[in-house]
Design an enzyme around this catalytic site. Structure first.
Site, PDB file in Angstrom:
ATOM      1  N   LYS A   1      29.526 -24.686  84.104  1.00 55.21           N
ATOM      2  CA  LYS A   1      28.105 -25.932  84.262  1.00 55.21           C
ATOM      3  C   LYS A   1      28.375 -26.913  83.268  1.00 55.21           C
ATOM      4  O   LYS A   1      28.726 -27.999  83.687  1.00 55.21           O
ATOM      5  CB  LYS A   1      26.293 -25.520  84.604  1.00 55.21           C
ATOM      6  CG  LYS A   1      26.241 -25.514  85.785  1.00 55.21           C
ATOM      7  CD  LYS A   1      24.246 -24.718  85.886  1.00 55.21           C
ATOM      8  CE  LYS A   1      24.122 -23.357  84.614  1.00 55.21           C
ATOM      9  NZ  LYS A   1      23.433 -22.400  85.037  1.00 55.21           N
TER      10      LYS A   1
ATOM     11  N   SER B   1      28.234 -18.714  83.958  1.00 52.79           N
ATOM     12  CA  SER B   1      27.350 -19.749  84.640  1.00 52.79           C
ATOM     13  C   SER B   1      26.807 -20.408  83.892  1.00 52.79           C
ATOM     14  O   SER B   1      27.580 -21.419  84.514  1.00 52.79           O
ATOM     15  CB  SER B   1      26.293 -18.742  84.437  1.00 52.79           C
ATOM     16  OG  SER B   1      24.437 -19.207  85.098  1.00 52.79           O
TER      17      SER B   1
ATOM     18  N   ASP C   1      27.682 -21.253  90.995  1.00 52.69           N
ATOM     19  CA  ASP C   1      27.006 -20.810  89.864  1.00 52.69           C
ATOM     20  C   ASP C   1      25.297 -20.414  90.923  1.00 52.69           C
ATOM     21  O   ASP C   1      24.568 -19.860  90.686  1.00 52.69           O
ATOM     22  CB  ASP C   1      26.957 -21.564  88.652  1.00 52.69           C
ATOM     23  CG  ASP C   1      25.538 -21.016  87.998  1.00 52.69           C
ATOM     24  OD1 ASP C   1      25.897 -20.026  87.402  1.00 52.69           O
ATOM     25  OD2 ASP C   1      24.480 -21.796  87.921  1.00 52.69           O
TER      26      ASP C   1
ATOM     27  N   ARG D   1      21.359 -13.167  91.191  1.00 54.64           N
ATOM     28  CA  ARG D   1      21.696 -12.373  90.651  1.00 54.64           C
ATOM     29  C   ARG D   1      20.035 -12.045  90.105  1.00 54.64           C
ATOM     30  O   ARG D   1      20.061 -10.985  88.982  1.00 54.64           O
ATOM     31  CB  ARG D   1      21.987 -13.414  89.055  1.00 54.64           C
ATOM     32  CG  ARG D   1      23.862 -12.504  88.563  1.00 54.64           C
ATOM     33  CD  ARG D   1      24.558 -13.659  88.000  1.00 54.64           C
ATOM     34  NE  ARG D   1      24.231 -13.367  86.424  1.00 54.64           N
ATOM     35  CZ  ARG D   1      24.052 -14.210  85.573  1.00 54.64           C
ATOM     36  NH1 ARG D   1      24.622 -15.610  85.652  1.00 54.64           N
ATOM     37  NH2 ARG D   1      23.287 -14.274  84.532  1.00 54.64           N
TER      38      ARG D   1
ATOM     39  N   HIS E   1      25.481 -27.317  73.775  1.00 54.75           N
ATOM     40  CA  HIS E   1      24.409 -26.359  74.459  1.00 54.75           C
ATOM     41  C   HIS E   1      24.014 -24.950  73.829  1.00 54.75           C
ATOM     42  O   HIS E   1      24.246 -24.234  73.141  1.00 54.75           O
ATOM     43  CB  HIS E   1      24.788 -25.430  75.805  1.00 54.75           C
ATOM     44  CG  HIS E   1      24.074 -24.636  77.207  1.00 54.75           C
ATOM     45  ND1 HIS E   1      23.669 -25.261  77.919  1.00 54.75           N
ATOM     46  CD2 HIS E   1      24.382 -23.426  77.262  1.00 54.75           C
ATOM     47  CE1 HIS E   1      23.548 -24.146  77.905  1.00 54.75           C
ATOM     48  NE2 HIS E   1      23.224 -23.294  77.966  1.00 54.75           N
TER      49      HIS E   1
HETATM   50  N1  URA Z   1      21.005 -19.919  81.862  1.00 51.55           N
HETATM   51  C1  URA Z   1      22.426 -20.145  82.838  1.00 51.55           C
HETATM   52  O1  URA Z   1      22.344 -21.224  83.163  1.00 51.55           O
HETATM   53  N2  URA Z   1      22.668 -18.935  83.597  1.00 51.55           N
HETATM   54  C2  URA Z   1      22.885 -17.963  83.269  1.00 51.55           C
HETATM   55  O2  URA Z   1      23.152 -16.873  83.197  1.00 51.55           O
HETATM   56  C3  URA Z   1      21.968 -17.440  82.466  1.00 51.55           C
HETATM   57  C4  URA Z   1      21.276 -18.409  81.520  1.00 51.55           C
END
Ligand code: URA
Length: 468
Positions: A216, A212, A190, A197, A111
Protein backbone atom coordinates in the site's frame (compact mmCIF):
# COMPACT_ATOMS: atom_id res chain seq x y z
CA UNK A 1 8.74 -32.89 6.38
CA UNK A 2 9.65 -36.62 6.57
CA UNK A 3 7.77 -38.57 9.20
CA UNK A 4 4.66 -36.46 8.77
CA UNK A 5 2.32 -39.28 7.76
CA UNK A 6 -0.68 -37.27 6.71
CA UNK A 7 1.40 -34.98 4.53
CA UNK A 8 3.08 -37.94 2.87
CA UNK A 9 -0.25 -39.66 2.30
CA UNK A 10 -1.75 -36.65 0.59
CA UNK A 11 1.20 -35.76 -1.58
CA UNK A 12 0.57 -36.19 -5.31
CA UNK A 13 -2.29 -37.78 -7.17
CA UNK A 14 -4.84 -34.96 -7.14
CA UNK A 15 -5.94 -34.13 -10.69
CA UNK A 16 -5.97 -30.44 -11.62
CA UNK A 17 -9.31 -28.74 -12.10
CA UNK A 18 -9.76 -26.19 -14.86
CA UNK A 19 -9.82 -23.33 -12.33
CA UNK A 20 -6.53 -24.16 -10.66
CA UNK A 21 -4.31 -24.43 -13.70
CA UNK A 22 -2.52 -21.23 -14.68
CA UNK A 23 0.20 -20.18 -17.04
CA UNK A 24 3.58 -19.31 -15.57
CA UNK A 25 5.58 -16.62 -17.27
CA UNK A 26 7.71 -19.24 -19.02
CA UNK A 27 4.59 -20.91 -20.47
CA UNK A 28 4.60 -23.86 -18.03
CA UNK A 29 1.39 -24.65 -16.15
CA UNK A 30 1.12 -23.73 -12.46
CA UNK A 31 -1.54 -25.26 -10.22
CA UNK A 32 -2.69 -23.64 -6.99
CA UNK A 33 -2.58 -26.98 -5.17
CA UNK A 34 1.09 -27.46 -6.10
CA UNK A 35 1.98 -23.99 -4.86
CA UNK A 36 0.18 -24.74 -1.59
CA UNK A 37 2.07 -28.04 -1.23
CA UNK A 38 5.37 -26.38 -1.97
CA UNK A 39 4.87 -23.80 0.80
CA UNK A 40 3.48 -26.48 3.12
CA UNK A 41 6.78 -28.31 2.65
CA UNK A 42 8.73 -25.10 3.35
CA UNK A 43 10.20 -24.65 -0.13
CA UNK A 44 10.81 -21.28 -1.70
CA UNK A 45 8.25 -20.16 -4.30
CA UNK A 46 9.29 -18.60 -7.58
CA UNK A 47 8.22 -15.16 -8.70
CA UNK A 48 5.90 -16.76 -11.27
CA UNK A 49 4.18 -18.88 -8.60
CA UNK A 50 3.60 -15.90 -6.34
CA UNK A 51 2.31 -13.80 -9.25
CA UNK A 52 0.01 -16.66 -10.17
CA UNK A 53 -1.52 -16.79 -6.67
CA UNK A 54 -1.99 -13.03 -6.33
CA UNK A 55 -3.31 -12.54 -9.86
CA UNK A 56 -5.54 -15.61 -9.71
CA UNK A 57 -7.08 -14.61 -6.38
CA UNK A 58 -7.59 -10.96 -7.33
CA UNK A 59 -9.36 -12.04 -10.55
CA UNK A 60 -11.57 -14.50 -8.68
CA UNK A 61 -9.97 -17.51 -10.43
CA UNK A 62 -8.56 -19.13 -7.28
CA UNK A 63 -11.07 -19.81 -4.48
CA UNK A 64 -10.85 -18.60 -0.87
CA UNK A 65 -10.18 -22.10 0.46
CA UNK A 66 -6.99 -22.50 -1.55
CA UNK A 67 -5.65 -19.07 -0.66
CA UNK A 68 -6.60 -19.75 3.00
CA UNK A 69 -4.55 -22.95 2.93
CA UNK A 70 -1.62 -21.14 1.33
CA UNK A 71 -1.81 -18.30 3.89
CA UNK A 72 -1.66 -20.79 6.76
CA UNK A 73 1.31 -22.58 5.15
CA UNK A 74 3.02 -19.19 4.75
CA UNK A 75 2.28 -18.29 8.38
CA UNK A 76 3.64 -21.59 9.70
CA UNK A 77 6.70 -21.90 7.47
CA UNK A 78 7.50 -18.25 6.80
CA UNK A 79 8.64 -16.66 3.57
CA UNK A 80 12.15 -15.94 2.38
CA UNK A 81 13.23 -12.33 1.84
CA UNK A 82 12.89 -12.83 -1.94
CA UNK A 83 9.39 -14.32 -1.56
CA UNK A 84 8.36 -11.43 0.71
CA UNK A 85 9.60 -8.86 -1.82
CA UNK A 86 7.90 -10.74 -4.69
CA UNK A 87 4.61 -10.96 -2.78
CA UNK A 88 4.81 -7.24 -1.98
CA UNK A 89 5.50 -6.41 -5.62
CA UNK A 90 2.70 -8.63 -6.90
CA UNK A 91 0.20 -7.03 -4.47
CA UNK A 92 1.50 -3.55 -5.28
CA UNK A 93 0.97 -4.12 -9.02
CA UNK A 94 -2.50 -5.61 -8.52
CA UNK A 95 -3.70 -1.99 -8.70
CA UNK A 96 -2.70 1.55 -9.51
CA UNK A 97 0.80 2.75 -8.64
CA UNK A 98 0.90 6.54 -8.54
CA UNK A 99 3.42 8.11 -10.85
CA UNK A 100 4.56 11.33 -9.18
CA UNK A 101 7.46 11.97 -11.57
CA UNK A 102 5.99 15.41 -12.31
CA UNK A 103 7.15 16.50 -8.82
CA UNK A 104 10.86 17.31 -8.85
CA UNK A 105 11.18 17.19 -5.04
CA UNK A 106 11.78 13.92 -3.21
CA UNK A 107 8.58 12.08 -2.27
CA UNK A 108 8.85 10.72 1.26
CA UNK A 109 6.28 9.26 3.66
CA UNK A 110 6.12 7.84 7.18
CA UNK A 111 4.18 4.77 8.27
CA UNK A 112 3.40 3.72 11.82
CA UNK A 113 2.38 0.19 12.77
CA UNK A 114 -0.28 1.67 15.06
CA UNK A 115 -0.53 2.85 18.61
CA UNK A 116 -2.50 4.79 21.19
CA UNK A 117 -2.36 8.59 21.05
CA UNK A 118 -0.06 8.34 18.03
CA UNK A 119 -0.89 11.49 16.09
CA UNK A 120 2.54 12.09 14.57
CA UNK A 121 1.33 11.80 10.94
CA UNK A 122 -0.70 15.00 11.31
CA UNK A 123 2.45 16.87 12.38
CA UNK A 124 4.86 15.16 9.99
CA UNK A 125 3.06 15.60 6.65
CA UNK A 126 2.95 19.43 6.85
CA UNK A 127 6.33 19.63 8.60
CA UNK A 128 8.15 17.64 5.91
CA UNK A 129 6.28 19.51 3.16
CA UNK A 130 7.33 22.82 4.76
CA UNK A 131 10.89 21.48 4.46
CA UNK A 132 10.51 21.08 0.68
CA UNK A 133 9.48 17.42 0.40
CA UNK A 134 6.36 16.03 -1.23
CA UNK A 135 4.33 13.88 1.18
CA UNK A 136 1.60 11.82 -0.55
CA UNK A 137 0.17 10.19 2.57
CA UNK A 138 -2.40 7.42 2.21
CA UNK A 139 -3.55 6.40 5.68
CA UNK A 140 -5.92 4.07 7.47
CA UNK A 141 -8.68 4.12 10.06
CA UNK A 142 -8.48 2.87 13.64
CA UNK A 143 -7.74 -0.85 13.92
CA UNK A 144 -8.61 -2.67 17.16
CA UNK A 145 -7.49 -0.56 20.11
CA UNK A 146 -5.30 1.72 17.97
CA UNK A 147 -6.37 5.06 16.53
CA UNK A 148 -6.40 5.92 12.84
CA UNK A 149 -5.11 9.00 11.04
CA UNK A 150 -8.26 9.32 8.89
CA UNK A 151 -10.53 9.36 11.95
CA UNK A 152 -8.38 12.09 13.51
CA UNK A 153 -8.44 14.23 10.34
CA UNK A 154 -12.20 13.87 10.11
CA UNK A 155 -12.50 15.46 13.56
CA UNK A 156 -11.70 18.73 11.73
CA UNK A 157 -15.14 19.81 10.48
CA UNK A 158 -15.41 19.40 6.70
CA UNK A 159 -12.03 17.68 6.18
CA UNK A 160 -12.39 15.32 3.20
CA UNK A 161 -10.16 12.24 3.22
CA UNK A 162 -11.89 10.70 0.17
CA UNK A 163 -10.24 12.68 -2.61
CA UNK A 164 -10.03 11.30 -6.14
CA UNK A 165 -6.51 10.59 -7.34
CA UNK A 166 -6.64 13.67 -9.60
CA UNK A 167 -7.70 15.93 -6.68
CA UNK A 168 -4.99 14.30 -4.52
CA UNK A 169 -2.43 15.39 -7.14
CA UNK A 170 -3.86 18.92 -7.21
CA UNK A 171 -3.52 19.25 -3.44
CA UNK A 172 0.04 17.90 -3.62
CA UNK A 173 0.85 20.40 -6.37
CA UNK A 174 -0.64 23.25 -4.35
CA UNK A 175 0.92 22.59 -0.96
CA UNK A 176 3.28 19.60 -1.08
CA UNK A 177 1.27 17.32 1.20
CA UNK A 178 -2.11 15.62 1.09
CA UNK A 179 -3.68 13.02 3.37
CA UNK A 180 -6.30 10.60 2.10
CA UNK A 181 -7.71 7.10 2.64
CA UNK A 182 -6.98 4.08 0.52
CA UNK A 183 -8.83 4.17 -2.80
CA UNK A 184 -10.35 1.08 -4.46
CA UNK A 185 -7.58 1.25 -7.06
CA UNK A 186 -4.66 0.99 -4.59
CA UNK A 187 -3.40 -2.58 -3.96
CA UNK A 188 -6.80 -4.34 -4.35
CA UNK A 189 -5.09 -7.70 -3.75
CA UNK A 190 -4.20 -6.59 -0.22
CA UNK A 191 -7.82 -5.81 0.60
CA UNK A 192 -8.83 -9.33 -0.50
CA UNK A 193 -5.92 -11.07 1.22
CA UNK A 194 -6.40 -9.02 4.40
CA UNK A 195 -10.11 -9.91 4.74
CA UNK A 196 -9.24 -13.58 4.38
CA UNK A 197 -6.36 -13.32 6.88
CA UNK A 198 -8.70 -11.67 9.34
CA UNK A 199 -10.92 -14.79 9.46
CA UNK A 200 -8.29 -17.51 9.03
CA UNK A 201 -5.95 -16.67 11.91
CA UNK A 202 -3.19 -15.53 9.58
CA UNK A 203 -2.97 -11.79 10.34
CA UNK A 204 0.02 -12.26 12.65
CA UNK A 205 2.59 -13.42 10.10
CA UNK A 206 5.32 -10.74 9.90
CA UNK A 207 5.89 -11.64 6.23
CA UNK A 208 2.24 -11.13 5.35
CA UNK A 209 2.08 -7.93 7.45
CA UNK A 210 5.16 -6.65 5.63
CA UNK A 211 3.71 -7.35 2.17
CA UNK A 212 0.37 -5.83 3.17
CA UNK A 213 1.80 -2.58 4.53
CA UNK A 214 4.55 -2.13 1.97
CA UNK A 215 2.32 -2.82 -1.06
CA UNK A 216 0.00 0.00 0.00
CA UNK A 217 2.77 2.44 0.89
CA UNK A 218 4.82 1.84 -2.25
CA UNK A 219 1.68 2.42 -4.37
CA UNK A 220 2.03 6.08 -3.32
CA UNK A 221 4.91 6.46 -5.76
CA UNK A 222 7.38 7.48 -3.02
CA UNK A 223 11.18 7.58 -3.11
CA UNK A 224 11.66 7.00 0.60
CA UNK A 225 9.79 5.71 3.64
CA UNK A 226 10.35 6.14 7.37
CA UNK A 227 8.80 3.31 9.38
CA UNK A 228 7.74 3.85 12.99
CA UNK A 229 7.45 0.32 14.36
CA UNK A 230 5.83 0.44 17.79
CA UNK A 231 6.72 -1.87 20.64
CA UNK A 232 5.19 -2.34 24.09
CA UNK A 233 1.81 -2.93 25.74
CA UNK A 234 -0.09 -0.68 23.30
CA UNK A 235 1.54 -2.03 20.14
CA UNK A 236 0.70 -5.03 17.98
CA UNK A 237 4.34 -6.12 18.41
CA UNK A 238 4.72 -6.46 22.17
CA UNK A 239 8.47 -7.10 22.27
CA UNK A 240 11.47 -5.30 20.80
CA UNK A 241 12.56 -8.54 19.12
CA UNK A 242 9.27 -8.96 17.22
CA UNK A 243 9.23 -5.27 16.31
CA UNK A 244 12.84 -5.38 15.10
CA UNK A 245 12.16 -8.49 13.02
CA UNK A 246 9.19 -6.87 11.27
CA UNK A 247 11.13 -3.62 10.85
CA UNK A 248 14.09 -5.46 9.29
CA UNK A 249 11.77 -7.25 6.86
CA UNK A 250 10.08 -4.03 5.78
CA UNK A 251 13.35 -2.14 5.41
CA UNK A 252 14.87 -4.89 3.29
CA UNK A 253 11.73 -5.28 1.17
CA UNK A 254 11.58 -1.54 0.46
CA UNK A 255 15.27 -1.48 -0.28
CA UNK A 256 14.97 -4.38 -2.74
CA UNK A 257 12.34 -2.29 -4.51
CA UNK A 258 14.70 0.65 -4.84
CA UNK A 259 13.37 2.82 -2.00
CA UNK A 260 15.30 4.70 0.66
CA UNK A 261 14.29 3.12 3.95
CA UNK A 262 14.76 3.37 7.68
CA UNK A 263 12.79 1.98 10.63
CA UNK A 264 12.66 3.37 14.15
CA UNK A 265 11.51 1.01 16.89
CA UNK A 266 9.66 3.34 19.25
CA UNK A 267 7.98 3.00 22.61
CA UNK A 268 4.26 2.29 22.87
CA UNK A 269 4.22 1.03 26.45
CA UNK A 270 2.12 4.05 27.36
CA UNK A 271 0.12 6.44 25.16
CA UNK A 272 2.05 9.01 23.16
CA UNK A 273 1.34 12.54 24.41
CA UNK A 274 -1.45 13.35 26.85
CA UNK A 275 -4.54 13.07 24.69
CA UNK A 276 -6.26 10.04 23.21
CA UNK A 277 -9.35 10.54 21.04
CA UNK A 278 -9.79 12.17 17.66
CA UNK A 279 -10.53 15.88 18.26
CA UNK A 280 -8.43 15.84 21.46
CA UNK A 281 -5.48 14.57 19.41
CA UNK A 282 -5.95 17.26 16.74
CA UNK A 283 -5.71 19.84 19.55
CA UNK A 284 -2.43 18.29 20.67
CA UNK A 285 -1.13 18.29 17.09
CA UNK A 286 -1.83 22.02 16.94
CA UNK A 287 0.07 22.53 20.20
CA UNK A 288 3.11 20.78 18.70
CA UNK A 289 2.85 22.75 15.45
CA UNK A 290 2.78 25.93 17.59
CA UNK A 291 6.04 24.92 19.27
CA UNK A 292 4.58 23.38 22.45
CA UNK A 293 2.87 20.07 23.25
CA UNK A 294 3.98 17.20 25.45
CA UNK A 295 7.69 16.43 25.38
CA UNK A 296 7.47 12.79 24.19
CA UNK A 297 5.24 13.67 21.26
CA UNK A 298 7.32 16.69 20.28
CA UNK A 299 10.53 14.68 20.51
CA UNK A 300 9.23 11.78 18.41
CA UNK A 301 7.86 14.16 15.76
CA UNK A 302 11.26 15.86 15.49
CA UNK A 303 13.05 12.53 15.26
CA UNK A 304 10.76 11.10 12.57
CA UNK A 305 10.69 14.40 10.63
CA UNK A 306 14.48 14.46 10.74
CA UNK A 307 14.65 11.02 9.12
CA UNK A 308 12.14 12.08 6.45
CA UNK A 309 14.16 15.21 5.65
CA UNK A 310 17.39 13.22 5.65
CA UNK A 311 16.06 10.47 3.34
CA UNK A 312 14.65 13.21 1.09
CA UNK A 313 18.06 14.81 0.78
CA UNK A 314 17.23 18.03 2.67
CA UNK A 315 19.91 17.51 5.31
CA UNK A 316 23.19 15.60 5.34
CA UNK A 317 22.95 14.40 8.95
CA UNK A 318 20.16 13.59 11.37
CA UNK A 319 21.36 16.31 13.75
CA UNK A 320 21.13 18.88 10.96
CA UNK A 321 17.73 17.55 9.88
CA UNK A 322 16.41 17.73 13.45
CA UNK A 323 17.54 21.33 13.72
CA UNK A 324 15.79 22.12 10.43
CA UNK A 325 12.58 20.43 11.65
CA UNK A 326 12.72 22.51 14.86
CA UNK A 327 13.14 25.71 12.84
CA UNK A 328 10.22 24.83 10.56
CA UNK A 329 8.03 24.60 13.65
CA UNK A 330 9.40 27.70 15.39
CA UNK A 331 9.01 29.84 12.25
CA UNK A 332 5.33 28.83 11.94
CA UNK A 333 5.93 27.35 8.45
CA UNK A 334 4.76 23.87 9.43
CA UNK A 335 1.55 25.22 10.99
CA UNK A 336 0.86 27.37 7.91
CA UNK A 337 1.36 24.29 5.74
CA UNK A 338 -1.12 22.32 7.85
CA UNK A 339 -3.66 25.15 7.57
CA UNK A 340 -3.14 25.24 3.79
CA UNK A 341 -3.71 21.47 3.49
CA UNK A 342 -6.83 21.64 5.69
CA UNK A 343 -8.26 24.42 3.48
CA UNK A 344 -7.49 22.50 0.26
CA UNK A 345 -9.18 19.37 1.63
CA UNK A 346 -12.32 21.26 2.61
CA UNK A 347 -11.66 21.54 6.35
CA UNK A 348 -12.66 24.42 8.61
CA UNK A 349 -9.47 26.46 9.07
CA UNK A 350 -11.29 28.38 11.81
CA UNK A 351 -10.83 25.26 13.97
CA UNK A 352 -7.08 25.41 13.33
CA UNK A 353 -6.91 29.01 14.52
CA UNK A 354 -9.34 28.39 17.38
CA UNK A 355 -9.32 24.73 18.54
CA UNK A 356 -12.39 25.35 20.75
CA UNK A 357 -14.30 25.02 17.45
CA UNK A 358 -13.32 21.34 17.29
CA UNK A 359 -15.99 18.87 18.47
CA UNK A 360 -16.24 18.80 22.29
CA UNK A 361 -17.73 16.11 24.52
CA UNK A 362 -20.60 17.22 26.75
CA UNK A 363 -19.37 15.59 29.95
CA UNK A 364 -16.15 14.89 31.79
CA UNK A 365 -15.20 12.56 34.62
CA UNK A 366 -11.96 12.55 36.58
CA UNK A 367 -10.37 9.28 37.65
CA UNK A 368 -8.40 9.67 40.86
CA UNK A 369 -5.47 7.79 42.31
CA UNK A 370 -6.46 5.26 45.02
CA UNK A 371 -3.16 5.86 46.83
CA UNK A 372 0.08 7.82 46.89
CA UNK A 373 3.15 6.61 45.01
CA UNK A 374 4.38 6.66 41.43
CA UNK A 375 2.72 5.67 38.20
CA UNK A 376 4.53 2.36 37.65
CA UNK A 377 2.77 1.44 34.39
CA UNK A 378 -0.20 2.36 32.24
CA UNK A 379 -1.67 -0.62 30.40
CA UNK A 380 -1.62 1.08 27.06
CA UNK A 381 -3.92 -1.28 25.15
CA UNK A 382 -6.58 -0.70 27.85
CA UNK A 383 -6.40 3.07 27.25
CA UNK A 384 -6.97 2.50 23.53
CA UNK A 385 -9.85 0.14 24.28
CA UNK A 386 -11.36 2.64 26.76
CA UNK A 387 -11.32 5.25 24.00
CA UNK A 388 -13.04 2.81 21.60
CA UNK A 389 -15.68 2.09 24.29
CA UNK A 390 -16.33 5.82 24.71
CA UNK A 391 -17.10 5.87 20.96
CA UNK A 392 -13.75 7.21 19.73
CA UNK A 393 -13.15 4.05 17.66
CA UNK A 394 -15.15 1.19 16.21
CA UNK A 395 -16.21 -1.97 18.08
CA UNK A 396 -17.78 -3.21 14.82
CA UNK A 397 -16.70 -2.28 11.30
CA UNK A 398 -19.94 -0.42 10.58
CA UNK A 399 -19.87 1.71 13.80
CA UNK A 400 -19.60 5.46 13.42
CA UNK A 401 -16.97 7.31 15.41
CA UNK A 402 -17.68 10.12 17.89
CA UNK A 403 -14.88 12.64 17.21
CA UNK A 404 -15.36 14.49 20.51
CA UNK A 405 -14.76 11.75 23.08
CA UNK A 406 -11.53 10.45 24.57
CA UNK A 407 -9.16 10.56 27.50
CA UNK A 408 -6.91 13.32 28.80
CA UNK A 409 -3.99 11.92 30.80
CA UNK A 410 -2.75 14.04 33.71
CA UNK A 411 -0.19 11.52 34.91
CA UNK A 412 2.17 9.36 32.90
CA UNK A 413 4.56 6.59 33.83
CA UNK A 414 7.15 7.77 36.35
CA UNK A 415 5.04 10.67 37.69
CA UNK A 416 4.57 11.08 41.44
CA UNK A 417 0.92 10.98 42.60
CA UNK A 418 -0.81 11.58 45.88
CA UNK A 419 -3.95 9.76 46.97
CA UNK A 420 -7.04 11.39 45.44
CA UNK A 421 -5.11 13.24 42.73
CA UNK A 422 -6.57 13.08 39.20
CA UNK A 423 -4.84 10.50 36.98
CA UNK A 424 -6.91 11.20 33.88
CA UNK A 425 -10.19 12.68 32.68
CA UNK A 426 -12.72 10.88 30.51
CA UNK A 427 -14.46 13.10 27.94
CA UNK A 428 -17.76 11.45 27.08
CA UNK A 429 -21.23 11.76 25.62
CA UNK A 430 -22.85 8.57 27.00
CA UNK A 431 -23.12 7.64 30.70
CA UNK A 432 -23.27 3.90 29.93
CA UNK A 433 -20.10 4.03 27.86
CA UNK A 434 -18.33 6.19 30.46
CA UNK A 435 -19.03 3.58 33.17
CA UNK A 436 -17.31 0.80 31.19
CA UNK A 437 -14.39 3.02 30.20
CA UNK A 438 -13.92 4.17 33.82
CA UNK A 439 -13.48 0.60 35.06
CA UNK A 440 -10.90 -0.06 32.36
CA UNK A 441 -8.95 3.13 33.05
CA UNK A 442 -8.90 2.43 36.80
CA UNK A 443 -7.35 -0.97 36.04
CA UNK A 444 -4.98 0.51 33.51
CA UNK A 445 -3.08 2.74 35.96
CA UNK A 446 -0.67 0.75 38.16
CA UNK A 447 0.47 2.74 41.20
CA UNK A 448 3.83 1.60 42.61
CA UNK A 449 5.91 2.52 45.67
CA UNK A 450 8.85 3.62 43.58
CA UNK A 451 9.37 5.01 40.10
CA UNK A 452 10.12 2.40 37.43
CA UNK A 453 13.28 2.50 35.32
CA UNK A 454 12.75 4.95 32.47
CA UNK A 455 12.15 3.53 28.97
CA UNK A 456 13.69 5.18 25.96
CA UNK A 457 11.37 6.76 23.38
CA UNK A 458 13.40 5.42 20.44
CA UNK A 459 14.53 1.89 21.29
CA UNK A 460 16.46 1.12 18.12
CA UNK A 461 17.09 2.34 14.61
CA UNK A 462 17.14 -0.20 11.79
CA UNK A 463 18.92 1.44 8.88
CA UNK A 464 19.01 0.24 5.31
CA UNK A 465 22.07 -1.81 4.51
CA UNK A 466 24.96 -0.10 2.74
CA UNK A 467 24.15 -1.34 -0.76
CA UNK A 468 21.16 1.03 -1.36
N1 URA B 1 -1.80 -3.20 8.85
C1 URA B 1 -1.89 -3.52 7.53
O1 URA B 1 -2.12 -2.67 6.69
N2 URA B 1 -1.70 -4.81 7.19
C2 URA B 1 -1.43 -5.78 8.08
O2 URA B 1 -1.26 -6.90 7.69
C3 URA B 1 -1.35 -5.43 9.45
C4 URA B 1 -1.54 -4.11 9.81
Amino acid sequence: MEGNAHRGALAGGIPPTVSDVGEASGGSAIRAVDVIRKKRDAHELSRAEIDYLVRGYTRGQIPDYQISAWLMAALLNGLSRAETANLTDAMLHSGEVLDLAEFPAAKVDKHSTGGVGDKTSLVLAPLAAAGGLVVPMISGRGLGHTGGTLDKLEAIPGFDVNLSVSRFREVLRACGCAMIGQTAEIAPADRLFYSLRDVTGTVESPYLICASIMSKKLAEGIDGLVLDVKTGSGAFMKTDEDAAFLAGLMVETGQRMGKKMVALITDMDQPLGLRVGNALEVEEVLEVLRGGGPEDLRELCLELAAWMLHLGGRAATIAEAKKLAGELIQSGKALRKFREMVALQGGDTGAIDDPTRLPRAKHSLEIRSPRSGYVGAIRCEDVGTACVILGGGREKKEDSVDPAVGIILHKKVHDRVVAGEALCTLMYNSEARAGRAKTLMEQSYQIADSAPAPRKLVHRIIPATQKS
